[in-house]
Design an enzyme around this catalytic site. Structure first.
Site, mmCIF file in Angstrom:
data_model
loop_
_atom_site.group_PDB
_atom_site.id
_atom_site.type_symbol
_atom_site.label_atom_id
_atom_site.label_comp_id
_atom_site.label_asym_id
_atom_site.label_seq_id
_atom_site.Cartn_x
_atom_site.Cartn_y
_atom_site.Cartn_z
ATOM 1 C CB SER A 142 -0.887 0.010 1.251
ATOM 2 O OG SER A 142 -1.518 1.265 1.425
ATOM 3 C CE1 TYR A 156 -4.183 -2.016 5.186
ATOM 4 C CE2 TYR A 156 -3.394 0.164 4.567
ATOM 5 C CZ TYR A 156 -3.873 -1.086 4.216
ATOM 6 O OH TYR A 156 -4.030 -1.399 2.889
#
Length: 251
Positions: A142, A156
């Site tokens: 990501s 995250y």
């Protein structure tokens, strides 16, 4: 670009995993689909085979945090489909909360699935590819991996930084050994899925556009790539270089 014929996707019951499965099924690829929701996978398999009768689709229930289960399931699917030549390590969680606010369980679960779960998948997939001597290993990271993220995205982002570092290290090892195993570190930006439902940003990409870009990028088998390329190919490097107060405006 190598033409891969049999692709395993984890986290395939929804979101980007499901979207990738639909795209590759339409292109005649055989699929191995894994997720914790077996009922959803079975529904997806029936739909994909009905629309594309020439392909084979195998499904398995899988919790990627269970390393023994990952090794067993990957091996079973590899045998069932006659050899998997691309593994897409896509399973992930986006739960989280600000550190120290009493919701450590959500952060721990995200860290376990995204970091330990990806390591488990990488171990099992690379072992099979080493035996075959070739193939493609895809890590779905990501843009959140590029620098520390605040509040609910903290864990995250940190877990995705682990994913990218793991991918880059494995690429360096295999490439220096002259291996025919290709490793790709893929960093999606904000694509409209459930995992991004709470994110408010002008940089959000619509789901179909994002999945199309993701599949096209993976098929090209880059060492590292931002998806979609616009605007993240330009913004990504800036996120690691700009001062914190400026870079924070883009994430």
């Amino acid at each position: 670009m190598t033409d891969r014929t049999t692709i395993l996707i984890t986290g395939a019951s929804s979101g980007l995993g499901e979207g990738m499965a639909r795209r590759w099924a339409a292109r005649g690829k055989n699929l191995a689909l894994c997720a914790r929701r077996l009922d959803r996978l079975e529904e997806l398999r029936a739909e994909l085979v009905a629309a594309n009768p020439a392909i084979r689709v195998a499904v398995r229930e899988l919790d990627v945090v269970d390393g023994d289960a990952v090794e067993r399931v990957f091996g079973e699917l590899d045998d069932e489909l006659g050899g998997i030549d691309r593994f897409v390590l896509n399973a992930g969680l986006g739960k989280g909360a600000s550190i120290g606010t009493g919701k450590a369980h959500a952060n721990r679960e995200t860290a376990m699935v995204n970091a330990v779960g990806t390591l488990n998948q990488a171990e099992a997939a690379t072992m099979l590819l080493r035996q075959r001597g070739e193939g493609h290993l895809v890590f779905i990271s990501s843009v959140s991996a590029l620098r520390g993220m605040p509040k609910a995205q903290n864990t995250y982002g940190a877990s995705k930084a682990f994913v990218s570092s793991l991918a880059q290290g494995l690429y360096a090892e295999l490439d220096s050994a002259g291996s025919r195993i290709t490793v790709s570190d893929i960093l999606p930006g904000y694509i409209r899925t459930d995992i991004n439902r709470s994110v408010k940003t002008a940089l959000m990409t619509e789901f179909d556009e994002g999945v199309d870009a993701l599949v096209k990028t993976i098929d090209a088998e880059p060492v590292r790539a931002f998806v979609p390329a616009k605007p993240w190919k330009a913004l990504g490097p800036l996120l690691t270089a700009l001062p914190e107060k400026i870079s924070r405006r883009f994430v």
